[in-house]
Design a protein around this motif. Structure first.
Motif, mmCIF file in Angstrom:
data_model
loop_
_atom_site.group_PDB
_atom_site.id
_atom_site.type_symbol
_atom_site.label_atom_id
_atom_site.label_comp_id
_atom_site.label_asym_id
_atom_site.label_seq_id
_atom_site.Cartn_x
_atom_site.Cartn_y
_atom_site.Cartn_z
ATOM 1 N N THR A 1 -94.193 -17.454 -23.078
ATOM 2 C CA THR A 1 -93.735 -16.787 -21.870
ATOM 3 C C THR A 1 -93.744 -17.759 -20.701
ATOM 4 O O THR A 1 -94.235 -18.886 -20.802
ATOM 5 C CB THR A 1 -94.629 -15.582 -21.548
ATOM 6 O OG1 THR A 1 -95.944 -16.060 -21.201
ATOM 7 C CG2 THR A 1 -94.731 -14.651 -22.740
ATOM 8 N N ARG A 2 -93.243 -17.297 -19.569
ATOM 9 C CA ARG A 2 -93.218 -18.145 -18.376
ATOM 10 C C ARG A 2 -94.615 -18.493 -17.887
ATOM 11 O O ARG A 2 -94.826 -19.507 -17.225
ATOM 12 C CB ARG A 2 -92.441 -17.446 -17.256
ATOM 13 C CG ARG A 2 -90.952 -17.302 -17.529
ATOM 14 C CD ARG A 2 -90.244 -16.638 -16.364
ATOM 15 N NE ARG A 2 -88.806 -16.531 -16.607
ATOM 16 C CZ ARG A 2 -87.946 -15.972 -15.762
ATOM 17 N NH1 ARG A 2 -88.397 -15.445 -14.613
ATOM 18 N NH2 ARG A 2 -86.656 -15.926 -16.049
ATOM 19 N N THR A 3 -95.580 -17.650 -18.197
ATOM 20 C CA THR A 3 -96.956 -17.916 -17.787
ATOM 21 C C THR A 3 -97.689 -18.830 -18.765
ATOM 22 O O THR A 3 -98.857 -19.161 -18.556
ATOM 23 C CB THR A 3 -97.743 -16.599 -17.654
ATOM 24 O OG1 THR A 3 -97.764 -15.936 -18.927
ATOM 25 C CG2 THR A 3 -97.105 -15.700 -16.618
ATOM 26 N N GLY A 4 -96.999 -19.231 -19.834
ATOM 27 C CA GLY A 4 -97.603 -20.126 -20.805
ATOM 28 C C GLY A 4 -98.263 -19.436 -21.971
ATOM 29 O O GLY A 4 -98.733 -20.097 -22.904
ATOM 30 N N GLU A 5 -98.317 -18.090 -21.948
ATOM 31 C CA GLU A 5 -98.933 -17.366 -23.053
ATOM 32 C C GLU A 5 -97.960 -17.251 -24.224
ATOM 33 O O GLU A 5 -96.743 -17.244 -24.049
ATOM 34 C CB GLU A 5 -99.362 -15.974 -22.590
ATOM 35 C CG GLU A 5 -100.456 -15.989 -21.533
ATOM 36 C CD GLU A 5 -100.871 -14.588 -21.128
ATOM 37 O OE1 GLU A 5 -100.157 -13.633 -21.500
ATOM 38 O OE2 GLU A 5 -101.909 -14.455 -20.456
ATOM 39 N N TRP A 6 -98.546 -17.140 -25.430
ATOM 40 C CA TRP A 6 -97.743 -16.972 -26.628
ATOM 41 C C TRP A 6 -97.703 -15.501 -27.017
ATOM 42 O O TRP A 6 -98.680 -14.787 -26.854
ATOM 43 C CB TRP A 6 -98.333 -17.780 -27.789
ATOM 44 C CG TRP A 6 -98.235 -19.256 -27.610
ATOM 45 C CD1 TRP A 6 -99.197 -20.088 -27.106
ATOM 46 C CD2 TRP A 6 -97.109 -20.089 -27.910
ATOM 47 N NE1 TRP A 6 -98.756 -21.381 -27.088
ATOM 48 C CE2 TRP A 6 -97.476 -21.417 -27.574
ATOM 49 C CE3 TRP A 6 -95.839 -19.838 -28.432
ATOM 50 C CZ2 TRP A 6 -96.607 -22.493 -27.748
ATOM 51 C CZ3 TRP A 6 -94.978 -20.912 -28.612
ATOM 52 C CH2 TRP A 6 -95.362 -22.224 -28.271
ATOM 53 N N GLU A 7 -96.575 -15.066 -27.536
ATOM 54 C CA GLU A 7 -96.471 -13.709 -28.051
ATOM 55 C C GLU A 7 -95.587 -13.706 -29.288
ATOM 56 O O GLU A 7 -94.710 -14.565 -29.454
ATOM 57 C CB GLU A 7 -95.924 -12.749 -27.000
ATOM 58 C CG GLU A 7 -94.534 -13.064 -26.503
ATOM 59 C CD GLU A 7 -94.095 -12.096 -25.405
ATOM 60 O OE1 GLU A 7 -94.961 -11.487 -24.772
ATOM 61 O OE2 GLU A 7 -92.871 -11.969 -25.201
ATOM 62 N N LEU A 8 -95.862 -12.754 -30.199
ATOM 63 C CA LEU A 8 -95.067 -12.656 -31.415
ATOM 64 C C LEU A 8 -93.614 -12.351 -31.079
ATOM 65 O O LEU A 8 -93.320 -11.641 -30.108
ATOM 66 C CB LEU A 8 -95.630 -11.566 -32.327
ATOM 67 C CG LEU A 8 -97.001 -11.852 -32.957
ATOM 68 C CD1 LEU A 8 -97.485 -10.632 -33.732
ATOM 69 C CD2 LEU A 8 -96.921 -13.062 -33.879
ATOM 70 N N ASP A 9 -92.699 -12.867 -31.887
ATOM 71 C CA ASP A 9 -91.276 -12.677 -31.631
ATOM 72 C C ASP A 9 -90.547 -12.460 -32.956
ATOM 73 O O ASP A 9 -91.081 -12.709 -34.037
ATOM 74 C CB ASP A 9 -90.700 -13.893 -30.910
ATOM 75 C CG ASP A 9 -89.425 -13.573 -30.147
ATOM 76 O OD1 ASP A 9 -89.002 -12.399 -30.178
ATOM 77 O OD2 ASP A 9 -88.853 -14.488 -29.538
ATOM 78 N N THR A 10 -89.331 -11.980 -32.855
ATOM 79 C CA THR A 10 -88.503 -11.743 -34.033
ATOM 80 C C THR A 10 -87.985 -13.070 -34.574
ATOM 81 O O THR A 10 -87.492 -13.903 -33.796
ATOM 82 C CB THR A 10 -87.310 -10.843 -33.678
ATOM 83 O OG1 THR A 10 -87.792 -9.635 -33.093
ATOM 84 C CG2 THR A 10 -86.487 -10.531 -34.919
ATOM 85 N N PRO A 11 -88.084 -13.308 -35.881
ATOM 86 C CA PRO A 11 -87.553 -14.555 -36.442
ATOM 87 C C PRO A 11 -86.094 -14.763 -36.071
ATOM 88 O O PRO A 11 -85.276 -13.854 -36.179
ATOM 89 C CB PRO A 11 -87.714 -14.344 -37.957
ATOM 90 C CG PRO A 11 -88.852 -13.378 -38.086
ATOM 91 C CD PRO A 11 -88.729 -12.460 -36.899
ATOM 92 N N GLY A 12 -85.777 -15.963 -35.614
ATOM 93 C CA GLY A 12 -84.405 -16.295 -35.259
ATOM 94 C C GLY A 12 -84.009 -15.925 -33.849
ATOM 95 O O GLY A 12 -82.913 -16.272 -33.400
#
Length: 364
Positions: free
Chosen positions: A294-305
């Motif tokens: 994210t813009r704040t540098g945190e990671w989050e799960l996302d949809t493949p592709g």
């Protein structure tokens, strides 16, 4: 190839790593690597991978049968002059580690050690909260084997590495400006093995957690000073990895989640070992997942592709900790800096005077 530019000339460590940038495992060619606890687990994976790419590896392990068998197997498979050697070593025994380092120097084709990997570690039932008969007149001391292996053993390895690495013939002081070269691979590298337990509590493993927290502290302290000896230091923090070290009860507790894969730990370690420009960085290895930042540098799960999504098992903790400490630390350090600024040069002179008088026993 990645480019490494320091964020500040006062910081003698690499900037945050871009783990999407490829590296070349061939950069380990002709390096001499000493590894403790390399007879099994992902330690054995390190040995196989580095020997395949042309390194000479010296394994120090207490398990003679597994260590000797691994070396014989690998030496039948690899071509060239590089070899894998086994030396019996109990990392909790000081003289045993001294003998390992001396043997590694003798076995080295060039008479030096390029990289030391403090990999040896154990886990198991913890006696910390299970005392019995401690009200006896002379209760016996507890068996803190987990601390002995995971901390004291690492300290022994580190102490010896700080002596032997600068003696590596043909090596130059480590620098973020150095360039990996297959024709001049001499290095001075110490790779520590921490854990997710370095960063988060493991409730039923207080000894293991305490030891791995200590390894993190060792890393964070040494990376600020190891450059004075020209030594680069890095840290791996694996999550629960799918190896025999993860017991059945642990697997039951983790059911429904995910385990990391040994090959991802090997890849992260090889990035550190092969690329001599990486100084003072740490990598966490967990299960492979699709994520975006994210813009704040945190990671989050996302949809493949999905746009901006990557698949990775490797993340970097303490990315900008020289600029942005944890919230409480940052606030406390700001207060301390405020006190120093308020006292100014007068306060500095007073403290220097008191320190000198204290040295002569005139003030307390």
């Amino acid at each position: 190839m990645a480019t490494y530019e320091p964020q500040s000339p006062a910081i003698l460590q690499s900037p945050p790593l871009d783990i999407t940038v490829p590296y070349d495992a061939a950069w380990v060619k002709d390096k001499v690597i000493l590894i403790t606890g390399g007879a099994s687990g992902f330690g054995a994976g390190f040995v196989r991978h580095w020997a395949k790419h042309g390194a000479t590896v010296v394994i120090g392990d207490v398990n003679v049968q597994k260590g000797d068998a691994l070396c014989r197997e690998i030496n039948k498979e690899v071509a060239g002059n590089n070899k894998v050697h086994f030396v019996h070593c109990d990392v909790t025994d000081w003289q045993s580690q001294v003998n390992l380092f001396k043997a590694a120097v003798k076995l080295s084709p060039h008479g030096g050690i390029d990289c030391c990997v403090a990999n040896a570690g154990i886990a198991g039932p913890d006696v910390m909260q299970k005392g019995s008969n401690l009200d006896a007149a002379e209760p016996p001391p507890p068996a803190f084997k987990i601390i002995d292996v995971n901390l004291t053993g690492v300290l022994y390895t580190t102490h010896l590495a700080c002596f032997w690495l600068p003696k590596n013939p043909g090596s130059s002081p480590s620098s973020i400006d150095s360039k990996p070269s297959s024709s001049s691979p001499r290095d001075r590298h110490l790779l520590l093995l921490g854990s997710m337990a370095s960063l988060a509590p493991i409730a039923i493993q207080p000894q293991y957690c305490a030891a791995k927290h200590a390894v993190l502290g060792l890393f964070r302290s040494l990376r600020a000073t190891s450059s004075l000896q020209g030594i680069r230091i890095n840290l791996l923090c694996p999550y629960f990895i799918d190896t025999p070290m993860v017991t059945t009860p642990a697997r039951l507790a983790l059911a429904g989640g995910g385990l990391g894969k040994p090959e991802d730990v090997v890849e992260a370690a090889t990035r550190f070992v092969s690329d001599s420009r990486i100084l003072g960085r740490a990598l966490v290895i967990g299960p492979k997942m699709h994520v975006r930042q994210t813009r704040t540098g945190e990671w989050e799960l996302d949809t493949p592709g999905a746009p901006g999504s990557i698949e990775t098992a490797v993340f970097e903790p303490y990315v900008d900790d020289w600029e942005d400490q944890e919230a409480w630390n940052r606030n406390f350090v700001r207060l301390l800096n405020g006190v120093q600024a308020a006292r100014g040069w007068v306060g500095w002179a007073q403290d220097v005077g008191k320190a000198i008088l204290n040295g002569f026993g005139l003030v307390r």
